[in-house]
Scaffold this active site. Structure first.
Site, mmCIF file in Angstrom:
data_model
loop_
_atom_site.group_PDB
_atom_site.id
_atom_site.type_symbol
_atom_site.label_atom_id
_atom_site.label_comp_id
_atom_site.label_asym_id
_atom_site.label_seq_id
_atom_site.Cartn_x
_atom_site.Cartn_y
_atom_site.Cartn_z
ATOM 1 N N HIS A 232 49.975 45.497 49.427
ATOM 2 C CA HIS A 232 49.888 46.414 48.289
ATOM 3 C C HIS A 232 51.309 46.786 47.878
ATOM 4 O O HIS A 232 52.117 47.174 48.724
ATOM 5 C CB HIS A 232 49.093 47.675 48.642
ATOM 6 C CG HIS A 232 48.629 48.414 47.435
ATOM 7 N ND1 HIS A 232 49.492 49.119 46.621
ATOM 8 C CD2 HIS A 232 47.405 48.544 46.863
ATOM 9 C CE1 HIS A 232 48.816 49.648 45.626
ATOM 10 N NE2 HIS A 232 47.543 49.317 45.741
ATOM 11 N N ARG A 279 48.696 42.182 42.115
ATOM 12 C CA ARG A 279 49.493 42.794 43.177
ATOM 13 C C ARG A 279 50.332 41.805 43.979
ATOM 14 O O ARG A 279 51.366 42.186 44.522
ATOM 15 C CB ARG A 279 48.611 43.650 44.092
ATOM 16 C CG ARG A 279 47.435 42.966 44.672
ATOM 17 C CD ARG A 279 46.568 43.929 45.475
ATOM 18 N NE ARG A 279 46.109 45.070 44.700
ATOM 19 C CZ ARG A 279 45.097 45.862 45.064
ATOM 20 N NH1 ARG A 279 44.436 45.613 46.178
ATOM 21 N NH2 ARG A 279 44.738 46.881 44.334
#
Length: 511
Positions: A232, A279
């Site tokens: 992330h 991401r």
């Protein structure tokens, strides 16, 4: 020995929804859920963003969601699986609402849909910035009302029990009594979540140690795509070595921008979608920026946003930052990439069946083909809900037939009374986590992977000897599982030719 019709290992959305549906359909059958922490502690609980589901068919469509997923998966998704999961989303959302889960609505009374990286439209259904917590609350409340569901918290699954490639149950450690229990089951479902604690720096809770995948691996189930680790891009950089606080991708969907320490916007230099790129792109871009600058983090700028609306939309994030002295009206949030999600795992078919008979897997521990090389934001809760339903329907329509080959299930061998040194476990775990961050992180190199493989082989030999001669404990077996998972990630990274999605590998460091 205890017997049960359905043994579920894990208490996240995948395991709980399966248990609830089975209990409602077959009140005469027994369902046992074992979980190593409290029943409400799972990766589901920490899912902030929401569930990606097409609900507004005026602006959005199934085809757009399918295309976004395929693009994000970088050519390695199973397109038929993507279509199945996306089109079943609305039905699964309707079930959650019927079970009592509440989702945010706007002034018109329709869903207040969020937008995250990789999505072409607003389609993320959410409950503030605590969607997973709300879903977990609603389902668990339903589960606790069922007389034919037994939830055993603080029970740690050690090994699956197999006979002739058929799973017949599992051994579990009662963490309160230190007794090793034998559970014989008609069917076993692994719903054990992710592997984040292997990296140390992760958005996952501390319980995410890859237990289900490691057990399945030792039971000779097929494991695939372990090299596809999703980092992330925006975990809060607070200098802690434990689980990182997640700054949801939806914050960038709300309008926040990434900056370098000098204040420069940089994402438009890497992708036309800028801060709303998927991401994997954002994490790799941040990694490159940090390598160029030598800085320890980049920053997420929310200062230009409507702060009243921000507080309403992201109350937990706002409060957490404020408690750390970060005033979002004038301060930037320091962020770094952290391990977030595993796109591979135990290979399952469209009914959630593994390669081991009577063993099923669902949720993050499974590899369905939905995510390919990189998961599209907020597709994970959707996947868990759809596959849990698929497993339920398959087992409801295919009753258990006892095998003539099944023999008496043996109890766990008598244990040694020697306890493993807590210092050994802590030291080895820290060494393992550092090895994975340095040698199998966002960008990998062949030489680093080869060194890591040899180190992990030696770790496996060492810990197997310790397990044979010491008292079983959760901490010892978690370490054993993490070493096995580390080996799988490294070996499959070595075997993977060609970069895709979240996987970037170079032959040489001279790049």
């Amino acid at each position: 020995m205890s017997t049960t019709n359905y043994l579920i290992i894990g208490s996240g959305v995948a395991g709980l929804t399966f248990a609830l549906k089975m209990a409602n359909r077959f009140p005469e059958r027994n369902i046992t859920i074992i979980t190593k922490a409290n029943a409400d502690e799972s990766n589901t609980k920490y899912a902030q963003g929401g569930i990606a589901i097409v609900t507004d068919k005026t602006e959005d469509s199934y085809q757009k969601h399918i295309e976004d997923t395929l693009i994000c998966g970088d050519g390695l998704c199973d397109e038929a699986v993507v279509k199945m999961v996306v089109t079943e989303g609305p039905k699964r959302l309707k079930e959650l609402i019927e079970w009592g889960a509440q989702f945010d609505t706007n002034a018109k009374g329709t869903f207040d849909l969020g937008k995250e990286g990789g999505h072409s439209e607003n389609r993320v259904v959410h409950h503030k910035d605590q969607t997973g917590h709300e879903i977990q609350r609603a389902i668990l409340a339903q589960v606790m009302q069922k007389e034919n569901i037994t939830v055993l918290d603080h029970h740690f699954a050690l090994e699956l029990i197999t006979q002739d490639n058929r799973c017949v149950g599992a051994y579990a450690l009662d963490e309160k009594t230190n007794e090793i229990l034998t559970y014989q089951s008609d069917f076993t479902l692994l719903a054990t979540g992710g592997i984040g604690h292997l990296y140390g720096h992760t958005t996952n809770p501390i319980i995410a140690t890859g237990d289900g995948i490691a057990m399945a691996y030792r039971a000779n189930a097929v494991i695939k795509d372990m090299e596809f680790i999703q980092f992330h891009p925006t975990a809060l950089n607070d200098n802690s070595s434990d689980s990182k606080f997640l700054i949801s991708e939806a914050v960038r969907g709300f309008g926040a921008r990434l900056r370098t320490k000098k204040g420069d916007f940089f994402m438009q230099n890497y992708d036309s979608r800028g801060d709303l790129a998927s991401r994997d792109i954002v994490s790799q871009s941040i990694d490159l920026e940090l390598k160029k600058s030598g800085d320890e983090c980049v920053y997420l700028d929310c200062t230009h946003l409507d702060m009243i609306a921000f507080k309403n939309h992201f109350p937990m994030i706002y409060k957490h930052c404020k408690d750390l002295g970060i005033d979002l009206e004038k301060d930037w949030i320091p962020v770094v990439p952290a391990q977030h999600y595993l796109c591979g795992g135990i290979v399952v078919d469209r009914n959630g069946k593994t390669s081991v008979e009577n063993l099923f897997a669902c949720g993050e521990c499974s590899r369905t083909g939905l995510h390919g090389a990189n998961r599209l934001a907020s597709n994970s809760l959707l996947e868990a809900l759809v596959y849990s339903d698929k497993i339920y329907h398959y087992l409801a329509d295919n009753p258990f037939v006892a095998s003539e080959k099944t023999s008496t299930v043996p109890n766990w061998p008598i244990q040694s009374k020697t306890k493993t040194s807590t210092e050994y476990i802590a030291t080895t775990k820290a060494k393992l986590q550092l090895l994975m961050r340095q040698n199998a992180g966002i960008v990998r190199f062949d030489s680093d992977l080869s060194k890591a493989k040899e180190t992990l082989k030696n770790m496996q030999i060492e810990i197997n000897e310790i397990i044979q001669n010491h008292l079983v404990s959760t901490e010892l077996y978690e370490l054993n599982n993490m070493i096995d998972i580390g080996y799988l990630i490294v070996q499959q990274s070595i075997e993977r030719n060609g970069n895709a999605g979240g996987f970037v590998k170079y032959a040489s460091k001279d790049i």
